[in-house]
Write a protein that holds these residues in place. Structure first.
Motif, mmCIF file in Angstrom:
data_model
loop_
_atom_site.group_PDB
_atom_site.id
_atom_site.type_symbol
_atom_site.label_atom_id
_atom_site.label_comp_id
_atom_site.label_asym_id
_atom_site.label_seq_id
_atom_site.Cartn_x
_atom_site.Cartn_y
_atom_site.Cartn_z
ATOM 1 N N THR A 57 -4.920 -8.629 -4.754
ATOM 2 C CA THR A 57 -5.833 -8.254 -5.838
ATOM 3 C C THR A 57 -6.858 -7.243 -5.332
ATOM 4 O OG1 THR A 57 -5.561 -10.414 -6.884
ATOM 5 C CG2 THR A 57 -7.505 -9.140 -7.506
ATOM 6 N N ILE A 58 -7.362 -7.471 -4.142
ATOM 7 C CA ILE A 58 -8.317 -6.527 -3.547
ATOM 8 C C ILE A 58 -7.659 -5.171 -3.318
ATOM 9 C CG2 ILE A 58 -9.667 -6.019 -1.467
ATOM 10 C CD1 ILE A 58 -10.337 -9.024 -1.362
ATOM 11 N N ILE A 59 -6.437 -5.182 -2.796
ATOM 12 C CA ILE A 59 -5.715 -3.924 -2.561
ATOM 13 C C ILE A 59 -5.521 -3.173 -3.875
ATOM 14 C CG2 ILE A 59 -3.504 -2.930 -1.869
ATOM 15 C CD1 ILE A 59 -3.291 -5.195 0.224
ATOM 16 N N THR A 60 -5.111 -3.886 -4.909
ATOM 17 C CA THR A 60 -4.880 -3.249 -6.212
ATOM 18 C C THR A 60 -6.172 -2.653 -6.766
ATOM 19 O OG1 THR A 60 -3.118 -4.843 -6.651
ATOM 20 C CG2 THR A 60 -3.991 -3.624 -8.540
ATOM 21 N N ARG A 61 -7.255 -3.389 -6.680
ATOM 22 C CA ARG A 61 -8.533 -2.879 -7.185
ATOM 23 C C ARG A 61 -9.020 -1.675 -6.388
ATOM 24 N NH1 ARG A 61 -11.399 -8.681 -8.385
ATOM 25 N NH2 ARG A 61 -10.237 -9.105 -10.292
ATOM 26 N N ARG A 88 3.509 8.415 -4.399
ATOM 27 C CA ARG A 88 3.383 9.782 -4.908
ATOM 28 C C ARG A 88 2.417 10.613 -4.075
ATOM 29 N NH1 ARG A 88 3.038 9.195 -11.441
ATOM 30 N NH2 ARG A 88 5.165 8.432 -11.722
ATOM 31 N N HIS A 89 1.693 9.964 -3.246
ATOM 32 C CA HIS A 89 0.684 10.644 -2.431
ATOM 33 C C HIS A 89 1.200 10.713 -0.997
ATOM 34 C CE1 HIS A 89 -1.798 10.232 -5.971
ATOM 35 N NE2 HIS A 89 -1.486 8.948 -6.007
ATOM 36 N N SER A 90 0.339 10.554 -0.053
ATOM 37 C CA SER A 90 0.761 10.666 1.335
ATOM 38 C C SER A 90 0.682 9.312 2.037
ATOM 39 C CB SER A 90 -0.126 11.678 2.068
ATOM 40 O OG SER A 90 -1.434 11.168 2.199
ATOM 41 N N LEU A 101 -5.080 0.685 2.816
ATOM 42 C CA LEU A 101 -4.971 -0.567 3.570
ATOM 43 C C LEU A 101 -6.248 -0.832 4.357
ATOM 44 C CD1 LEU A 101 -3.222 -2.969 4.487
ATOM 45 C CD2 LEU A 101 -2.474 -1.535 6.393
ATOM 46 N N GLN A 102 -6.755 0.185 5.012
ATOM 47 C CA GLN A 102 -7.966 0.023 5.823
ATOM 48 C C GLN A 102 -9.163 -0.381 4.962
ATOM 49 O OE1 GLN A 102 -9.076 3.538 7.980
ATOM 50 N NE2 GLN A 102 -10.545 2.455 9.235
ATOM 51 N N GLU A 103 -9.367 0.303 3.844
ATOM 52 C CA GLU A 103 -10.482 -0.038 2.951
ATOM 53 C C GLU A 103 -10.336 -1.452 2.399
ATOM 54 O OE1 GLU A 103 -13.302 1.661 2.167
ATOM 55 O OE2 GLU A 103 -12.703 3.124 3.666
ATOM 56 N N SER A 104 -9.118 -1.809 2.041
ATOM 57 C CA SER A 104 -8.872 -3.135 1.475
ATOM 58 C C SER A 104 -9.096 -4.231 2.504
ATOM 59 C CB SER A 104 -7.444 -3.215 0.938
ATOM 60 O OG SER A 104 -7.231 -2.247 -0.050
ATOM 61 N N LEU A 105 -8.632 -4.014 3.709
ATOM 62 C CA LEU A 105 -8.833 -5.021 4.756
ATOM 63 C C LEU A 105 -10.308 -5.166 5.095
ATOM 64 C CD1 LEU A 105 -5.821 -4.372 7.162
ATOM 65 C CD2 LEU A 105 -6.085 -6.177 5.452
ATOM 66 N N CYS A 135 0.838 -1.209 0.000
ATOM 67 C CA CYS A 135 0.000 0.000 0.000
ATOM 68 C C CYS A 135 0.869 1.254 0.000
ATOM 69 C CB CYS A 135 -0.928 0.002 1.218
ATOM 70 S SG CYS A 135 -2.234 -1.215 1.131
ATOM 71 N N THR A 136 1.949 1.227 0.765
ATOM 72 C CA THR A 136 2.861 2.366 0.813
ATOM 73 C C THR A 136 3.514 2.579 -0.550
ATOM 74 O OG1 THR A 136 3.287 1.908 3.143
ATOM 75 C CG2 THR A 136 4.841 3.349 2.028
#
Length: 123
Positions: free
Chosen positions: A65-69, A29-31, A39-43, A23-24
């Motif tokens: 895959t969930i994190i990427t989506r 490029r962001h924060s 990470l929170q949304e994906s979990l 996730c980092t």
């Protein structure tokens, strides 16, 4: 549900640090806050859908895959926000007149005149 949560935590433990690093890396490029949100949304999404995981051995690829989506979805939303104004659009005077009239026929006529001013696609 409680059993699913225990199963999820058990499967997540060996891959948690890798998920944080992923996730980092996605949000470099962001924060760091964006990475934490991702990470929170994906979990949360993966916990809600843990029952769809067919084989425990595929948990890592399923999670990533969930994190990427989720990453793509969040950036797709922010991309379109650049084109859609969130500022309040001032209402034309014709609508002010329509709201002040007590006669229903006048209101209908005023509304029809306002609609006629719109382009067909906007109508």
């Amino acid at each position: 549900m409680y059993r699913d949560t225990e199963k999820f935590i058990e499967l997540l433990n060996p891959h948690y640090n890798d998920a944080v690093n992923y996730c980092t890396a996605l949000c470099y490029r962001h924060s760091l806050d964006d990475a934490k949100d991702l990470l929170q949304e994906s979990l949360l999404k993966s916990l809600e859908n843990i029952s769809s995981l067919k084989e425990d051995s595929k948990f890592r690829s399923w999670l990533f895959t969930i994190i990427t989506r989720e990453y793509y979805n969040s950036h797709r939303r922010s991309f379109w926000k650049r084109f859609i104004s969130t500022d309040a659009v001032p209402m034309p005077d014709i609508f002010d007149k329509a709201s002040n009239n007590n006669d229903n026929n006048d209101d209908k006529d005023t509304l029809m005149k306002a609609l006629e001013q719109l382009k067909p696609k906007e109508r």
